[in-house]
Design a protein around this motif. Structure first.
Motif, PDB file in Angstrom:
ATOM      1  N   LYS A  79       0.874  -1.176   0.000  1.00  0.00           N
ATOM      2  CA  LYS A  79       0.000   0.000   0.000  1.00  0.00           C
ATOM      3  C   LYS A  79       0.905   1.219   0.000  1.00  0.00           C
ATOM      4  CE  LYS A  79      -3.840  -2.227   2.325  1.00  0.00           C
ATOM      5  NZ  LYS A  79      -4.962  -2.232   1.468  1.00  0.00           N
ATOM      6  N   ARG A  80       0.673   2.111  -0.916  1.00  0.00           N
ATOM      7  CA  ARG A  80       1.547   3.277  -1.080  1.00  0.00           C
ATOM      8  C   ARG A  80       0.855   4.542  -0.586  1.00  0.00           C
ATOM      9  NH1 ARG A  80       5.672   1.833  -4.642  1.00  0.00           N
ATOM     10  NH2 ARG A  80       5.280  -0.115  -5.733  1.00  0.00           N
ATOM     11  N   TYR A  81       1.665   5.425  -0.010  1.00  0.00           N
ATOM     12  CA  TYR A  81       1.177   6.707   0.502  1.00  0.00           C
ATOM     13  C   TYR A  81       2.218   7.775   0.228  1.00  0.00           C
ATOM     14  CZ  TYR A  81      -1.730   3.439   3.064  1.00  0.00           C
ATOM     15  OH  TYR A  81      -2.582   2.415   3.390  1.00  0.00           O
ATOM     16  N   GLY A  82       1.791   9.012   0.322  1.00  0.00           N
ATOM     17  CA  GLY A  82       2.703  10.153   0.231  1.00  0.00           C
ATOM     18  C   GLY A  82       3.464  10.216  -1.076  1.00  0.00           C
ATOM     19  N   LEU A  83       4.748  10.575  -0.976  1.00  0.00           N
ATOM     20  CA  LEU A  83       5.578  10.719  -2.173  1.00  0.00           C
ATOM     21  C   LEU A  83       5.808   9.382  -2.878  1.00  0.00           C
ATOM     22  CD1 LEU A  83       8.218  13.424  -1.207  1.00  0.00           C
ATOM     23  CD2 LEU A  83       6.292  13.607  -2.787  1.00  0.00           C
ATOM     24  N   ASP A  84       5.822   8.293  -2.129  1.00  0.00           N
ATOM     25  CA  ASP A  84       5.964   6.977  -2.749  1.00  0.00           C
ATOM     26  C   ASP A  84       4.801   6.726  -3.708  1.00  0.00           C
ATOM     27  OD1 ASP A  84       7.060   4.331  -3.149  1.00  0.00           O
ATOM     28  OD2 ASP A  84       5.478   3.577  -1.841  1.00  0.00           O
ATOM     29  N   TYR A  85       3.588   7.058  -3.265  1.00  0.00           N
ATOM     30  CA  TYR A  85       2.406   6.903  -4.121  1.00  0.00           C
ATOM     31  C   TYR A  85       2.497   7.829  -5.330  1.00  0.00           C
ATOM     32  CZ  TYR A  85      -2.421   6.582  -5.673  1.00  0.00           C
ATOM     33  OH  TYR A  85      -3.534   6.379  -6.432  1.00  0.00           O
ATOM     34  N   ALA A  86       2.940   9.068  -5.093  1.00  0.00           N
ATOM     35  CA  ALA A  86       3.056  10.035  -6.191  1.00  0.00           C
ATOM     36  C   ALA A  86       4.062   9.558  -7.236  1.00  0.00           C
ATOM     37  CB  ALA A  86       3.449  11.400  -5.638  1.00  0.00           C
ATOM     38  N   ARG A  87       5.210   9.048  -6.787  1.00  0.00           N
ATOM     39  CA  ARG A  87       6.220   8.538  -7.726  1.00  0.00           C
ATOM     40  C   ARG A  87       5.687   7.331  -8.496  1.00  0.00           C
ATOM     41  NH1 ARG A  87       9.534   8.139  -3.412  1.00  0.00           N
ATOM     42  NH2 ARG A  87      10.144  10.048  -2.749  1.00  0.00           N
ATOM     43  N   HIS A  88       4.994   6.446  -7.799  1.00  0.00           N
ATOM     44  CA  HIS A  88       4.407   5.268  -8.441  1.00  0.00           C
ATOM     45  C   HIS A  88       3.369   5.694  -9.493  1.00  0.00           C
ATOM     46  CE1 HIS A  88       3.205   1.097  -8.839  1.00  0.00           C
ATOM     47  NE2 HIS A  88       1.944   1.468  -8.698  1.00  0.00           N
ATOM     48  N   TYR A  89       2.541   6.674  -9.157  1.00  0.00           N
ATOM     49  CA  TYR A  89       1.538   7.172 -10.096  1.00  0.00           C
ATOM     50  C   TYR A  89       2.214   7.841 -11.292  1.00  0.00           C
ATOM     51  CZ  TYR A  89      -3.109   8.609 -11.549  1.00  0.00           C
ATOM     52  OH  TYR A  89      -4.284   8.749 -12.244  1.00  0.00           O
ATOM     53  N   LEU A  90       3.330   8.536 -11.048  1.00  0.00           N
ATOM     54  CA  LEU A  90       4.082   9.161 -12.134  1.00  0.00           C
ATOM     55  C   LEU A  90       4.599   8.100 -13.103  1.00  0.00           C
ATOM     56  CD1 LEU A  90       5.419  11.597 -13.530  1.00  0.00           C
ATOM     57  CD2 LEU A  90       7.353  11.300 -11.938  1.00  0.00           C
ATOM     58  N   LYS A  91       5.087   6.986 -12.565  1.00  0.00           N
ATOM     59  CA  LYS A  91       5.530   5.882 -13.430  1.00  0.00           C
ATOM     60  C   LYS A  91       4.359   5.360 -14.258  1.00  0.00           C
ATOM     61  CE  LYS A  91       9.194   4.318 -10.355  1.00  0.00           C
ATOM     62  NZ  LYS A  91       9.601   3.259  -9.414  1.00  0.00           N
ATOM     63  N   GLY A  92       3.179   5.287 -13.630  1.00  0.00           N
ATOM     64  CA  GLY A  92       1.986   4.870 -14.358  1.00  0.00           C
ATOM     65  C   GLY A  92       1.628   5.864 -15.459  1.00  0.00           C
ATOM     66  N   TRP A  93       1.789   7.161 -15.165  1.00  0.00           N
ATOM     67  CA  TRP A  93       1.505   8.173 -16.183  1.00  0.00           C
ATOM     68  C   TRP A  93       2.483   8.044 -17.343  1.00  0.00           C
ATOM     69  CZ3 TRP A  93       4.212  12.401 -18.176  1.00  0.00           C
ATOM     70  CH2 TRP A  93       3.465  13.191 -19.062  1.00  0.00           C
ATOM     71  N   LEU A  94       3.755   7.782 -17.029  1.00  0.00           N
ATOM     72  CA  LEU A  94       4.745   7.605 -18.105  1.00  0.00           C
ATOM     73  C   LEU A  94       4.392   6.391 -18.967  1.00  0.00           C
ATOM     74  CD1 LEU A  94       7.998   8.480 -16.143  1.00  0.00           C
ATOM     75  CD2 LEU A  94       6.861   9.863 -17.901  1.00  0.00           C
ATOM     76  N   LYS A  95       3.878   5.333 -18.345  1.00  0.00           N
ATOM     77  CA  LYS A  95       3.402   4.181 -19.119  1.00  0.00           C
ATOM     78  C   LYS A  95       2.198   4.581 -19.965  1.00  0.00           C
ATOM     79  CE  LYS A  95       4.981   0.644 -15.931  1.00  0.00           C
ATOM     80  NZ  LYS A  95       4.592  -0.395 -14.987  1.00  0.00           N
ATOM     81  N   HIS A  96       1.354   5.448 -19.418  1.00  0.00           N
ATOM     82  CA  HIS A  96       0.197   5.945 -20.169  1.00  0.00           C
ATOM     83  C   HIS A  96       0.678   6.714 -21.402  1.00  0.00           C
ATOM     84  CE1 HIS A  96      -3.946   8.166 -19.983  1.00  0.00           C
ATOM     85  NE2 HIS A  96      -3.738   7.573 -21.132  1.00  0.00           N
ATOM     86  N   VAL A  97       1.720   7.521 -21.232  1.00  0.00           N
ATOM     87  CA  VAL A  97       2.290   8.254 -22.369  1.00  0.00           C
ATOM     88  C   VAL A  97       2.835   7.273 -23.406  1.00  0.00           C
ATOM     89  CG1 VAL A  97       4.121   9.843 -23.092  1.00  0.00           C
ATOM     90  CG2 VAL A  97       2.749  10.361 -21.062  1.00  0.00           C
ATOM     91  N   LEU A  98       3.523   6.227 -22.948  1.00  0.00           N
ATOM     92  CA  LEU A  98       4.029   5.214 -23.876  1.00  0.00           C
ATOM     93  C   LEU A  98       2.875   4.540 -24.613  1.00  0.00           C
ATOM     94  CD1 LEU A  98       6.288   3.484 -25.092  1.00  0.00           C
ATOM     95  CD2 LEU A  98       6.110   1.996 -23.065  1.00  0.00           C
ATOM     96  N   ALA A  99       1.831   4.179 -23.875  1.00  0.00           N
ATOM     97  CA  ALA A  99       0.646   3.572 -24.506  1.00  0.00           C
ATOM     98  C   ALA A  99       0.064   4.526 -25.543  1.00  0.00           C
ATOM     99  CB  ALA A  99      -0.400   3.236 -23.447  1.00  0.00           C
ATOM    100  N   TYR A 100       0.004   5.808 -25.179  1.00  0.00           N
ATOM    101  CA  TYR A 100      -0.525   6.829 -26.084  1.00  0.00           C
ATOM    102  C   TYR A 100       0.334   6.917 -27.346  1.00  0.00           C
ATOM    103  CZ  TYR A 100      -1.670  11.421 -27.942  1.00  0.00           C
ATOM    104  OH  TYR A 100      -2.018  12.457 -28.774  1.00  0.00           O
ATOM    105  N   LEU A 101       1.642   6.927 -27.185  1.00  0.00           N
ATOM    106  CA  LEU A 101       2.528   7.027 -28.349  1.00  0.00           C
ATOM    107  C   LEU A 101       2.362   5.826 -29.279  1.00  0.00           C
ATOM    108  CD1 LEU A 101       5.756   8.436 -26.652  1.00  0.00           C
ATOM    109  CD2 LEU A 101       4.135   9.664 -28.120  1.00  0.00           C
TER     110      LEU A 101
END
Length: 181
Positions: free
Chosen positions: A105-127
């Motif tokens: 279970k992630r919280y705080g900055l750990d959660y934010a960094r994990h979500y950022l990695k997910g967003w980068l994967k979203h960008v890759l999926a988009y590309l």
């Protein structure tokens, strides 16, 4: 519903069935090689969808929303496939076999960094998906025939932007741990 739309549904069902069967083979039946082989079928399902969509368009079908969603599906599956299998693997071990550690279970900055990695994967999926859509739009050379694809591309562009805003908010307002009752 069009043939391609039904194939997207079938491929999504096949995707999760292959993952589930692979995990059952690996952890319940203790057949690691079979489990691995089943999990290796996931990209084959994506390839099948790509071929079906391509053949349908090659035969002269007007590009529909279903064709556009096929490109989105392929992009998401390629970008998120490994992490989705890992997610399912962790939960299967913990909840079904009672052998693995509890999912993190992630919280705080750990959660934010994990979500950022997910967003980068979203960008890759988009590309990947946008590249497929743009290739089809360019190859067909008829805006009337590819209007649905252009619409999906525009909507997905907005969704990626909204996802970026959400990502930033997790850094500005970190997710806190839920209070235990």
């Amino acid at each position: 519903m069009s043939f391609v739309a039904w194939m997207i549904v079938a491929c999504e069902i096949a995707f999760w069935c292959v993952i589930l069967l692979g995990l059952v083979a690996r952890y319940v039946l203790k057949l690691n090689k079979l489990g691995f082989l089943l999990l290796c079928l996931v990209p084959v399902i994506d390839l099948a969808l790509l071929i079906i969509t391509g053949v349908d368009l090659y035969r002269g079908a007007v590009a529909t929303t279903a064709h556009g969603i096929a490109a989105v599906y392929l992009g998401v599956s390629i970008a998120f496939g490994k992490s989705m299998i890992q997610w399912a693997d962790e939960r299967f071990q913990y909840y079904v076999t009672k052998q693995g550690p509890a999912p993190l279970k992630r919280y705080g900055l750990d959660y934010a960094r994990h979500y950022l990695k997910g967003w980068l994967k979203h960008v890759l999926a988009y590309l990947i998906g946008a590249g497929l859509l743009a290739t089809i739009i360019y190859a067909v050379e008829d805006p009337a025939q590819t209007e649905a694809l252009s619409g999906i591309l525009k909507i997905w562009s907005v969704v990626v932007g909204i996802d970026l805003i959400i990502t930033i908010t997790y850094f500005l307002f970190p997710k806190g741990e839920k209070a235990k009752s």
